[in-house]
Motif scaffolding. Structure first.
Motif, PDB file in Angstrom:
ATOM      1  N   SER A   1       0.831  -1.214   0.180  1.00 25.86           N
ATOM      2  CA  SER A   1       0.046  -0.090  -0.086  1.00 25.86           C
ATOM      3  C   SER A   1       0.786   1.340   0.073  1.00 25.86           C
ATOM      4  O   SER A   1       1.505   1.669   0.897  1.00 25.86           O
ATOM      5  N   PRO A   2       0.891   1.891  -1.042  1.00 32.27           N
ATOM      6  CA  PRO A   2       1.754   3.263  -1.084  1.00 32.27           C
ATOM      7  C   PRO A   2       0.817   4.335  -0.341  1.00 32.27           C
ATOM      8  O   PRO A   2      -0.190   4.640  -0.530  1.00 32.27           O
ATOM      9  N   THR A   3       1.924   4.787   0.646  1.00 35.22           N
ATOM     10  CA  THR A   3       1.188   5.842   1.628  1.00 35.22           C
ATOM     11  C   THR A   3       2.089   6.938   1.785  1.00 35.22           C
ATOM     12  O   THR A   3       3.282   6.779   2.274  1.00 35.22           O
ATOM     13  N   ALA A   4       1.576   8.133   1.759  1.00 34.86           N
ATOM     14  CA  ALA A   4       2.245   9.297   2.090  1.00 34.86           C
ATOM     15  C   ALA A   4       2.500   9.552   3.547  1.00 34.86           C
ATOM     16  O   ALA A   4       1.341   9.776   4.156  1.00 34.86           O
ATOM     17  N   LEU A   5       3.336   9.772   4.053  1.00 38.89           N
ATOM     18  CA  LEU A   5       3.861   9.760   5.369  1.00 38.89           C
ATOM     19  C   LEU A   5       4.369  11.388   5.680  1.00 38.89           C
ATOM     20  O   LEU A   5       5.394  11.653   4.882  1.00 38.89           O
ATOM     21  N   PRO A   6       4.331  11.757   6.816  1.00 41.19           N
ATOM     22  CA  PRO A   6       5.012  13.006   7.161  1.00 41.19           C
ATOM     23  C   PRO A   6       6.333  12.736   7.382  1.00 41.19           C
ATOM     24  O   PRO A   6       7.069  11.908   8.102  1.00 41.19           O
ATOM     25  N   THR A   7       7.577  13.855   7.092  1.00 42.64           N
ATOM     26  CA  THR A   7       8.686  13.402   7.183  1.00 42.64           C
ATOM     27  C   THR A   7       9.390  14.527   8.105  1.00 42.64           C
ATOM     28  O   THR A   7      10.758  14.629   8.206  1.00 42.64           O
ATOM     29  N   ASN A   8       8.469  15.277   8.491  1.00 43.44           N
ATOM     30  CA  ASN A   8       9.009  16.606   9.426  1.00 43.44           C
ATOM     31  C   ASN A   8       9.790  16.077  10.701  1.00 43.44           C
ATOM     32  O   ASN A   8       9.045  14.976  11.376  1.00 43.44           O
ATOM     33  N   ASN A   9      10.891  16.651  11.384  1.00 41.21           N
ATOM     34  CA  ASN A   9      11.290  16.402  12.457  1.00 41.21           C
ATOM     35  C   ASN A   9      10.850  17.337  13.515  1.00 41.21           C
ATOM     36  O   ASN A   9      11.237  18.368  13.412  1.00 41.21           O
ATOM     37  N   ILE A  10       9.664  16.754  14.247  1.00 42.44           N
ATOM     38  CA  ILE A  10       8.969  17.754  15.089  1.00 42.44           C
ATOM     39  C   ILE A  10       9.605  18.262  16.580  1.00 42.44           C
ATOM     40  O   ILE A  10       9.931  16.770  17.211  1.00 42.44           O
ATOM     41  N   VAL A  11       9.761  19.263  17.050  1.00 41.54           N
ATOM     42  CA  VAL A  11      10.037  19.351  18.363  1.00 41.54           C
ATOM     43  C   VAL A  11       8.724  20.161  19.034  1.00 41.54           C
ATOM     44  O   VAL A  11       8.404  21.165  18.455  1.00 41.54           O
ATOM     45  N   LEU A  12       8.213  19.541  19.875  1.00 43.95           N
ATOM     46  CA  LEU A  12       6.895  19.985  20.590  1.00 43.95           C
ATOM     47  C   LEU A  12       7.083  20.840  21.797  1.00 43.95           C
ATOM     48  O   LEU A  12       7.869  19.981  22.970  1.00 43.95           O
ATOM     49  N   CYS A  13       7.111  22.114  21.938  1.00 46.69           N
ATOM     50  CA  CYS A  13       7.287  23.002  23.096  1.00 46.69           C
ATOM     51  C   CYS A  13       6.125  23.576  23.845  1.00 46.69           C
ATOM     52  O   CYS A  13       5.410  24.355  23.180  1.00 46.69           O
ATOM     53  N   SER A  14       6.013  23.287  25.076  1.00 45.20           N
ATOM     54  CA  SER A  14       4.796  23.764  25.669  1.00 45.20           C
ATOM     55  C   SER A  14       5.145  24.767  26.703  1.00 45.20           C
ATOM     56  O   SER A  14       6.168  24.362  27.534  1.00 45.20           O
ATOM     57  N   ILE A  15       4.398  25.534  27.301  1.00 43.74           N
ATOM     58  CA  ILE A  15       4.785  26.427  28.365  1.00 43.74           C
ATOM     59  C   ILE A  15       3.793  25.861  29.507  1.00 43.74           C
ATOM     60  O   ILE A  15       2.630  25.761  29.523  1.00 43.74           O
ATOM     61  N   LEU A  16       4.739  25.726  30.609  1.00 45.98           N
ATOM     62  CA  LEU A  16       4.003  24.939  31.963  1.00 45.98           C
ATOM     63  C   LEU A  16       3.286  26.282  32.758  1.00 45.98           C
ATOM     64  O   LEU A  16       3.796  27.528  32.708  1.00 45.98           O
ATOM     65  N   ARG A  17       2.283  26.110  33.543  1.00 40.50           N
ATOM     66  CA  ARG A  17       1.812  24.590  33.376  1.00 40.50           C
ATOM     67  C   ARG A  17       0.453  24.627  32.764  1.00 40.50           C
ATOM     68  O   ARG A  17       0.206  23.176  32.647  1.00 40.50           O
TER      69      ARG A  17
ATOM     70  N   ASN B   1      -0.426  13.015  21.306  1.00 38.28           N
ATOM     71  CA  ASN B   1      -1.280  12.102  20.935  1.00 38.28           C
ATOM     72  C   ASN B   1      -1.250  11.882  19.427  1.00 38.28           C
ATOM     73  O   ASN B   1      -1.289  10.603  19.127  1.00 38.28           O
ATOM     74  N   TYR B   2      -1.070  12.877  18.806  1.00 41.64           N
ATOM     75  CA  TYR B   2      -0.898  12.799  17.018  1.00 41.64           C
ATOM     76  C   TYR B   2       0.568  13.010  16.743  1.00 41.64           C
ATOM     77  O   TYR B   2       0.634  12.075  15.762  1.00 41.64           O
ATOM     78  N   PHE B   3       1.209  13.647  17.088  1.00 41.99           N
ATOM     79  CA  PHE B   3       2.783  13.684  16.878  1.00 41.99           C
ATOM     80  C   PHE B   3       3.554  12.995  17.646  1.00 41.99           C
ATOM     81  O   PHE B   3       4.593  13.506  18.612  1.00 41.99           O
ATOM     82  N   ASP B   4       3.403  11.895  17.854  1.00 45.72           N
ATOM     83  CA  ASP B   4       3.793  10.727  19.268  1.00 45.72           C
ATOM     84  C   ASP B   4       5.407  10.325  18.952  1.00 45.72           C
ATOM     85  O   ASP B   4       6.087   9.916  19.690  1.00 45.72           O
ATOM     86  N   THR B   5       5.833  10.890  17.890  1.00 47.07           N
ATOM     87  CA  THR B   5       7.410  10.521  17.664  1.00 47.07           C
ATOM     88  C   THR B   5       8.111  11.950  17.753  1.00 47.07           C
ATOM     89  O   THR B   5       9.253  11.761  17.575  1.00 47.07           O
TER      90      THR B   5
END
Length: 219
Positions: free
Chosen positions: A65-81, A92-96
């Motif tokens: 099954s040819p499937t288009a997959l995202p290739t971005n190297n994502i860094v997720l930064c959140s402001i506490l708290r 939950n969606y960008f789990d890598t």
């Protein structure tokens, strides 16, 4: 800055936003956190449409099954708290994704209506040539978002920047528009009309950090 306001079109997002705002419902801290998390998932899904994709051949039990997959190297930064449940929804969606956390809070002086943004704790991987997602549930004055980005500059230059918020004030949106480059994206659940004299969003929902995790003492 490129702005994507999800409230322009009706969706299930309206339900989660209404429960965040509603005085009786928002008293349930677990439900409040979960609604922010669900909105984070919706914002992540919408943002994912703008990522880079590459087709890979996925082997199934019955074929390829040819499937288009995202290739971005994502860094997720959140402001506490207050950003913790929003971070969880995005993760939950960008789990890598790699993760960064920063504390940015309002330090009030003698005048309760004036404050400065103080950044203390910061943990961050390299941002060089990566996709930075900077998440803060409440985009009020916009000062926290700008102060956080300034603190992150020492970790490298991102390939692209996405800002994520649940609710913002028009004043805050205008403020960050003047501080970020034109190619930066803002993904936001809805934009409210104004701020009050203490810098809280009107009609907003109150203090997201307190509603999610309990009231804190001010120092």
């Amino acid at each position: 800055m490129k702005i994507r306001n999800l409230s322009i079109e009706n969706s299930i997002l309206n339900t989660f936003l209404s429960e965040l705002r509603q005085v009786d419902i928002q008293k349930d801290a677990m439900r409040f956190r979960r609604n922010i998390e669900r909105i984070g998932e919706i914002l992540a899904y919408e943002m994912s449409k703008s990522l880079d994709y590459q087709t890979e051949n996925i082997k199934t039990p019955l074929g390829i099954s040819p499937t288009a997959l995202p290739t971005n190297n994502i860094v997720l930064c959140s402001i506490l708290r207050a950003g913790i449940p929003l971070h969880n929804g995005l993760l939950n969606y960008f789990d890598t994704a790699e993760n960064a956390f920063i504390s940015a809070y309002r330090q009030h002086k003698q005048n309760p209506e004036s404050f400065e943004i103080v950044v203390e704790y910061l943990a961050c991987p390299s941002l060089e040539n990566k996709t930075l997602i900077l998440a803060d549930p409440m985009l009020a004055t916009g000062q926290s978002m700008v102060a956080t980005f300034e603190a992150l500059k020492g970790f490298g230059t991102p390939k692209e920047i996405h800002l994520i918020s649940v609710i913002g004030a028009q004043e805050g949106v205008d403020f960050i528009s003047n501080h970020f480059d034109a190619n930066v994206h803002l993904w936001i659940g809805t934009i409210d009309e104004k701020l009050n004299s203490k810098g809280y969003i009107i009609p907003g929902l109150g203090d997201a950090g307190d509603l999610a995790f309990g009231e804190k003492l001010q120092h």
